[in-house]
Design a protein around this motif. Sequence first.
Motif, mmCIF file in Angstrom:
data_model
loop_
_atom_site.group_PDB
_atom_site.id
_atom_site.type_symbol
_atom_site.label_atom_id
_atom_site.label_comp_id
_atom_site.label_asym_id
_atom_site.label_seq_id
_atom_site.Cartn_x
_atom_site.Cartn_y
_atom_site.Cartn_z
ATOM 1 N N ASP A 141 -1.253 -11.612 -1.617
ATOM 2 C CA ASP A 141 -1.703 -11.099 -0.306
ATOM 3 C C ASP A 141 -0.653 -11.368 0.755
ATOM 4 N N PHE A 142 -0.137 -12.581 0.755
ATOM 5 C CA PHE A 142 0.833 -12.986 1.766
ATOM 6 C C PHE A 142 2.112 -12.151 1.655
ATOM 7 N N ILE A 143 2.564 -11.941 0.434
ATOM 8 C CA ILE A 143 3.807 -11.197 0.239
ATOM 9 C C ILE A 143 3.612 -9.716 0.563
ATOM 10 N N ARG A 144 2.466 -9.182 0.227
ATOM 11 C CA ARG A 144 2.189 -7.777 0.574
ATOM 12 C C ARG A 144 2.262 -7.582 2.098
ATOM 13 N N GLN A 145 1.761 -8.568 2.814
ATOM 14 C CA GLN A 145 1.821 -8.501 4.285
ATOM 15 C C GLN A 145 3.279 -8.516 4.752
ATOM 16 N N GLN A 146 4.080 -9.404 4.179
ATOM 17 C CA GLN A 146 5.505 -9.473 4.554
ATOM 18 C C GLN A 146 6.196 -8.133 4.279
ATOM 19 N N ILE A 147 5.869 -7.530 3.150
ATOM 20 C CA ILE A 147 6.517 -6.272 2.765
ATOM 21 C C ILE A 147 6.052 -5.125 3.679
ATOM 22 N N LYS A 148 4.744 -5.065 3.885
ATOM 23 C CA LYS A 148 4.207 -3.944 4.667
ATOM 24 C C LYS A 148 4.725 -3.962 6.099
ATOM 25 N N VAL A 149 4.754 -5.137 6.710
ATOM 26 C CA VAL A 149 5.253 -5.202 8.098
ATOM 27 C C VAL A 149 6.772 -5.024 8.103
ATOM 28 N N GLY A 150 7.443 -5.643 7.168
ATOM 29 C CA GLY A 150 8.906 -5.545 7.107
ATOM 30 C C GLY A 150 9.392 -4.111 6.927
ATOM 31 N N LEU A 151 8.575 -3.287 6.262
ATOM 32 C CA LEU A 151 8.999 -1.911 5.971
ATOM 33 C C LEU A 151 8.434 -0.877 6.947
ATOM 34 N N GLN A 152 7.761 -1.336 7.992
ATOM 35 C CA GLN A 152 7.185 -0.379 8.933
ATOM 36 C C GLN A 152 8.247 0.571 9.493
ATOM 37 N N ASN A 153 7.940 1.869 9.453
ATOM 38 C CA ASN A 153 8.846 2.919 9.958
ATOM 39 C C ASN A 153 10.139 3.079 9.167
ATOM 40 N N VAL A 154 10.253 2.379 8.059
ATOM 41 C CA VAL A 154 11.378 2.615 7.153
ATOM 42 C C VAL A 154 11.000 3.831 6.309
ATOM 43 N N THR A 155 11.896 4.800 6.188
ATOM 44 C CA THR A 155 11.564 6.000 5.421
ATOM 45 C C THR A 155 11.692 5.724 3.919
ATOM 46 N N ALA A 156 11.109 6.601 3.128
ATOM 47 C CA ALA A 156 11.206 6.455 1.676
ATOM 48 C C ALA A 156 12.670 6.522 1.229
ATOM 49 N N ASP A 157 13.435 7.441 1.823
ATOM 50 C CA ASP A 157 14.840 7.561 1.429
ATOM 51 C C ASP A 157 15.625 6.289 1.736
ATOM 52 N N GLN A 158 15.281 5.653 2.845
ATOM 53 C CA GLN A 158 15.938 4.380 3.172
ATOM 54 C C GLN A 158 15.484 3.290 2.201
ATOM 55 N N ALA A 159 14.183 3.211 2.009
ATOM 56 C CA ALA A 159 13.633 2.150 1.149
ATOM 57 C C ALA A 159 14.235 2.209 -0.255
ATOM 58 N N LYS A 160 14.503 3.412 -0.725
ATOM 59 C CA LYS A 160 15.072 3.575 -2.075
ATOM 60 C C LYS A 160 16.404 2.854 -2.229
ATOM 61 N N THR A 161 17.124 2.713 -1.112
ATOM 62 C CA THR A 161 18.473 2.136 -1.208
ATOM 63 C C THR A 161 18.496 0.632 -0.931
ATOM 64 N N MET A 162 17.352 0.081 -0.506
ATOM 65 C CA MET A 162 17.420 -1.311 -0.058
ATOM 66 C C MET A 162 17.110 -2.301 -1.173
ATOM 67 N N VAL A 163 17.205 -3.557 -0.816
ATOM 68 C CA VAL A 163 16.972 -4.635 -1.766
ATOM 69 C C VAL A 163 15.909 -5.557 -1.175
ATOM 70 N N ILE A 164 14.954 -5.950 -1.992
ATOM 71 C CA ILE A 164 13.991 -6.971 -1.571
ATOM 72 C C ILE A 164 14.250 -8.199 -2.432
ATOM 73 N N ALA A 165 14.332 -9.361 -1.788
ATOM 74 C CA ALA A 165 14.526 -10.597 -2.548
ATOM 75 C C ALA A 165 13.237 -11.395 -2.508
ATOM 76 N N TYR A 166 12.657 -11.617 -3.683
ATOM 77 C CA TYR A 166 11.474 -12.479 -3.756
ATOM 78 C C TYR A 166 11.932 -13.903 -3.987
ATOM 79 N N GLU A 167 11.672 -14.759 -3.009
ATOM 80 C CA GLU A 167 12.108 -16.150 -3.104
ATOM 81 C C GLU A 167 10.957 -17.088 -2.772
ATOM 82 N N PRO A 168 10.276 -17.599 -3.797
ATOM 83 C CA PRO A 168 9.226 -18.582 -3.519
ATOM 84 C C PRO A 168 9.847 -19.797 -2.815
#
Length: 249
Positions: A141-168
Amino acid sequence: MARRKIIAGNWKMNKTPSEAVALVNELKPLVACDDVDVVFCVPAIDIIPVMEAAKGSNIQVGAENMYYEESGAYTGEISPAMLTDVGVKYVVLGHSERREYFAETNETVNKKVLKAFEHGITPIMCCGETLDQREQGVTIDFIRQQIKVGLQNVTADQAKTMVIAYEPIWAIGTGKVATTEQAQEVCAAIRACVGEIYDEATAQAIRIQYGGSVSAASAPELFAQNDIDGGLVGGAALKPDFGKIVNYK
Ligand code: PGA
């Protein structure tokens, strides 16, 4: 289409410019590898000397942070244009240490992600839970929140090129690496979340790294997981071990 692995070193606040050049010269032959993207994310003052030292090699250079305004009265900050002017292609955003010590929030991370894209810099956006959150069962739940807010207004084409680092957070700098199952489970959940926000094609294109005490010993199994497309490496990125991590196969 198979995703290309991306293995990035996060130097944090380590290495003076002269030490940085010595380290690049030491690591350059060890990290030679055509199969993966190799990125050294280094302190701002080290970027130019590291670029020089890395010339002609496969090492790409990234920053560890960036501000979300173009220029102006923001004493101590580094602008996106300052990074692109010297050829920086990647920037780590929202690392847990920046969230903890420098008051970064999902909202400021989102502003930085958008600004990085405006300038053609690829964000490596970090997320990760605390030990408390894991024990309370709220990790996903916590990580989904980080992702959803972090990606707000980012387009699909942009998101395709980016990197997400999962770091507990409990695995960072502690020597306590997440189990392969734990890392894969959360990286798969991140990919599913990206799929919900956008579509399956975006979910399949985005690259998701694991970070937190990655070592030459743990890298092969971690990077073999379906949803783990490489690593963000702290401590081990400052040692010859990084060469073994890059050439994990
Ligand atoms: P670590 O750091 O590999 O030293 O745990 C990882 C990170 O903070 O990116």
